[in-house]
Design an enzyme around this catalytic site. Structure first.
Site, PDB file in Angstrom:
ATOM      1  N   GLU A 363      10.195  17.911  81.237  1.00 25.03           N
ATOM      2  CA  GLU A 363      10.864  16.609  81.041  1.00 25.03           C
ATOM      3  C   GLU A 363       9.846  15.519  80.690  1.00 25.03           C
ATOM      4  O   GLU A 363       9.990  14.360  81.088  1.00 25.03           O
ATOM      5  CB  GLU A 363      11.748  16.269  82.238  1.00 25.03           C
ATOM      6  CG  GLU A 363      12.826  17.329  82.396  1.00 25.03           C
ATOM      7  CD  GLU A 363      14.081  16.915  83.103  1.00 25.03           C
ATOM      8  OE1 GLU A 363      14.360  15.719  83.196  1.00 25.03           O
ATOM      9  OE2 GLU A 363      14.807  17.838  83.549  1.00 25.03           O
TER      10      GLU A 363
HETATM   11  N1  CAA Z   1      14.324   6.129  75.979  1.00 24.36           N
HETATM   12  C1  CAA Z   1      15.157   5.797  74.956  1.00 24.36           C
HETATM   13  N2  CAA Z   1      14.796   5.910  73.663  1.00 24.36           N
HETATM   14  C2  CAA Z   1      13.551   6.375  73.414  1.00 24.36           C
HETATM   15  C3  CAA Z   1      12.658   6.745  74.421  1.00 24.36           C
HETATM   16  C4  CAA Z   1      13.078   6.589  75.762  1.00 24.36           C
HETATM   17  N3  CAA Z   1      12.301   6.911  76.796  1.00 24.36           N
HETATM   18  N4  CAA Z   1      11.506   7.166  73.845  1.00 24.36           N
HETATM   19  C5  CAA Z   1      11.674   7.090  72.537  1.00 24.36           C
HETATM   20  N5  CAA Z   1      12.915   6.607  72.268  1.00 24.36           N
HETATM   21  C6  CAA Z   1      13.513   6.347  70.977  1.00 24.36           C
HETATM   22  C7  CAA Z   1      12.733   5.267  70.223  1.00 24.36           C
HETATM   23  O1  CAA Z   1      13.203   3.990  70.580  1.00 24.36           O
HETATM   24  C8  CAA Z   1      13.053   5.622  68.766  1.00 24.36           C
HETATM   25  O2  CAA Z   1      14.335   5.172  68.448  1.00 24.36           O
HETATM   26  P1  CAA Z   1      14.559   4.206  67.162  1.00 24.36           P
HETATM   27  O3  CAA Z   1      14.007   4.932  65.972  1.00 24.36           O
HETATM   28  O4  CAA Z   1      16.035   3.987  67.118  1.00 24.36           O
HETATM   29  O5  CAA Z   1      13.776   2.978  67.448  1.00 24.36           O
HETATM   30  C9  CAA Z   1      13.146   7.132  68.810  1.00 24.36           C
HETATM   31  O6  CAA Z   1      13.406   7.503  70.166  1.00 24.36           O
HETATM   32  C10 CAA Z   1      11.879   7.828  68.343  1.00 24.36           C
HETATM   33  O7  CAA Z   1      10.847   7.344  69.143  1.00 24.36           O
HETATM   34  P2  CAA Z   1       9.379   7.182  68.583  1.00 24.36           P
HETATM   35  O8  CAA Z   1       9.401   6.559  67.235  1.00 24.36           O
HETATM   36  O9  CAA Z   1       8.608   6.510  69.655  1.00 24.36           O
HETATM   37  O10 CAA Z   1       8.971   8.725  68.397  1.00 24.36           O
HETATM   38  P3  CAA Z   1       7.624   9.447  68.711  1.00 24.36           P
HETATM   39  O11 CAA Z   1       7.716  10.767  68.052  1.00 24.36           O
HETATM   40  O12 CAA Z   1       6.456   8.584  68.450  1.00 24.36           O
HETATM   41  O13 CAA Z   1       7.681   9.639  70.330  1.00 24.36           O
HETATM   42  C11 CAA Z   1       8.434  10.707  72.350  1.00 24.36           C
HETATM   43  C12 CAA Z   1       8.776  10.218  70.946  1.00 24.36           C
HETATM   44  C13 CAA Z   1       8.602   9.552  73.322  1.00 24.36           C
HETATM   45  C14 CAA Z   1       7.034  11.246  72.454  1.00 24.36           C
HETATM   46  C15 CAA Z   1       9.452  11.819  72.618  1.00 24.36           C
HETATM   47  O14 CAA Z   1       9.269  12.840  71.645  1.00 24.36           O
HETATM   48  C16 CAA Z   1       9.358  12.411  73.980  1.00 24.36           C
HETATM   49  O15 CAA Z   1       9.875  11.843  74.933  1.00 24.36           O
HETATM   50  N6  CAA Z   1       8.757  13.630  74.115  1.00 24.36           N
HETATM   51  C17 CAA Z   1       8.799  14.395  75.319  1.00 24.36           C
HETATM   52  C18 CAA Z   1       9.959  15.340  75.244  1.00 24.36           C
HETATM   53  C19 CAA Z   1      10.372  15.842  76.596  1.00 24.36           C
HETATM   54  O16 CAA Z   1      10.447  15.120  77.568  1.00 24.36           O
HETATM   55  N7  CAA Z   1      10.720  17.137  76.630  1.00 24.36           N
HETATM   56  C20 CAA Z   1      11.224  17.714  77.804  1.00 24.36           C
HETATM   57  C21 CAA Z   1      12.006  18.944  77.459  1.00 24.36           C
HETATM   58  S1  CAA Z   1      13.484  19.071  78.362  1.00 24.36           S
HETATM   59  C22 CAA Z   1      13.102  19.843  79.809  1.00 24.36           C
HETATM   60  O17 CAA Z   1      11.984  19.987  80.182  1.00 24.36           O
HETATM   61  C23 CAA Z   1      14.294  20.215  80.601  1.00 24.36           C
HETATM   62  C24 CAA Z   1      14.108  21.305  81.568  1.00 24.36           C
HETATM   63  O18 CAA Z   1      14.519  22.399  81.326  1.00 24.36           O
HETATM   64  C25 CAA Z   1      13.527  21.023  82.892  1.00 24.36           C
END
Ligand code: CAA
Length: 379
Positions: A363
């Site tokens: 996550e």
């Molecule tokens: N809340 C809401 N929106 C968010 C957000 C958040 N925390 N983080 C990013 N966004 C939105 C941004 O606002 C953007 O939206 P807009 O284009 O409309 O403005 C969009 O998402 C893309 O964001 P970025 O341009 O910042 O994209 P990025 O590629 O630079 O970064 C990231 C994105 C934050 C790194 C994202 O990829 C991320 O959170 N990665 C981690 C993924 C993760 O948590 N994976 C877990 C897998 S699920 C799991 O583990 C479940 C299980 O089985 C236990």
């Protein structure tokens, strides 16, 4: 912010503690070794309402707040972090996402059964080449008349085999990048949907983690969640709440290891006295307790903000970052307090140390949490 627990909160906490101690503790080592979660226990968790705690009663849930949910998750994870992750994914990622963003028909068809625990759900975002870099989705779903054709592979899916319904994130309009991503409700048993290999994990071994494959799976257009292109935002919004759940799991793992260490240090004698009377151990216990208390305040704060309808993105990321680091540190110290006994399965702390590690990874890794926090600070 008021952290005085209401009578209801205390009752939920007590019920979870009782369930963990009487039902989960007895076979926890065997389940870890066998990499198997007893379906009878899962049934009991659903009967006690632990699988759909925050869902409104009209959809089969407990209608509780996030604080009640984290209190239960903490108690359950003190004993069995595998039960903790099964509970966390079903509650925070699957049920919460469907209740918040699903259509009425989707709620009637899926949420009611997921919230009651009749069936379990999975959340499918990660791919072989899309872990932290979650916008880089290679799974595709292209519209073909009244359905989407889903193709691709998802990795490290919690409850990958046990689940009956999966929320699958896929790219629908590659030219639109993350704004072209959608999330779909996909049922097990649909043609072209297969469950791949089971991961042999370091920790949370009793929960099943699988690769899932989709080959021309026909997904009804009605099973898309939200507007076209909402799928990545859906995943991010759902993960914000999910991170509070994983933070609570980490807190539970740390608190469980601490409780065992406290008890052991009063019983174990060296140099003619209980090791709790040695300053070296006292310093460890003090630092463990302080860090756990700080983590608890961050977790409860994030839960309270969510319950009050306030912005909780930063608070959730801070809680997950800190609680998972504390879980890793405390469990490592717990093994040290137990000495040679800590290194063997019977004393539980080695398992908790193995379980703690994943909370720094799934996550959103600790590094991703720092990114999320920094973006919020710099907004
Ligand atoms: N809340 C809401 N929106 C968010 C957000 C958040 N925390 N983080 C990013 N966004 C939105 C941004 O606002 C953007 O939206 P807009 O284009 O409309 O403005 C969009 O998402 C893309 O964001 P970025 O341009 O910042 O994209 P990025 O590629 O630079 O970064 C990231 C994105 C934050 C790194 C994202 O990829 C991320 O959170 N990665 C981690 C993924 C993760 O948590 N994976 C877990 C897998 S699920 C799991 O583990 C479940 C299980 O089985 C236990």
């Amino acid at each position: 912010m008021d952290f005085n627990l209401s009578e209801e909160h205390q009752a939920v906490q007590a019920a979870a503690r009782d369930f963990a101690q009487t039902e989960l503790l007895p076979g926890v080592i065997e389940r870890d070794t066998a990499q198997h979660f007893d379906p009878v226990l899962l049934r009991k968790m659903s009967e006690l309402g632990f699988l759909g705690m925050m869902v409104a009663p009209e959809y089969g849930g407990g209608g509780m707040d996030t604080l009640a949910y984290v209190l239960a998750l903490e108690e359950i994870s003190k004993v069995d972090a595998s039960a903790g992750v099964i509970m966390s994914v079903n509650n925070s990622l699957v049920c919460w996402g469907l209740e918040k963003y699903g259509t009425e028909a989707q709620k009637q068809q899926y949420l009611t059964r997921l919230a009651s625990g009749e069936i379990i759900g999975a959340f499918c975002l990660s791919e072989p080449e899309a872990g932290s870099d979650a916008t880089s989705q290679h799974t595709t779903a292209f519209l073909n008349a009244d359905h989407y054709l889903l193709n691709g592979t998802k990795n490290w899916i919690t409850s990958g085999n046990t689940s009956s319904v999966c929320l699958v994130i896929a790219q629908t309009h590659p030219e639109a990048k993350h704004k072209g991503i959608n999330t779909f409700i996909v049922e097990k048993g649909w043609k072209g949907f297969s469950v791949g290999r089971k991961e042999d994990k370091m920790g949370i071994r009793a929960s099943d983690t699988h690769t899932l494959m989709f080959s021309d799976v026909k997904v009804p257009a009605a099973n898309r969640i939200g507007e076209d292109g909402f799928g990545f935002k859906f995943a991010m919004n759902v993960l914000n709440g999910g991170r509070i759940g994983i933070a609570a799991q980490a807190l539970g793992i740390a608190a469980g290891a601490f409780e065992l260490s406290l008890k052991y240090s009063k019983e174990r004698k060296t140099f003619g006295k209980p090791i709790a009377e040695h300053q070296a151990i006292q310093f460890k216990l003090s630092e463990m307790a302080t860090k756990i208390e700080a983590a608890r305040l961050l977790v409860y704060k994030a839960a309270r903000l969510k319950d009050e309808g306030k912005d909780y993105i930063q608070a959730a990321a801070m809680a997950k970052l800190y609680a998972s680091e504390v879980a890793m540190w405390v469990t490592t110290e717990a093994v040290q307090v137990h000495g040679g006994y800590g290194y063997v399965k019977e004393y539980h702390v080695e398992r908790l140390m193995r379980d703690a590690k994943i909370t720094q990874i799934y996550e959103g890794t600790s590094e991703i949490q720092k990114l999320v926090i920094a973006r919020e600070l710099l907004k």
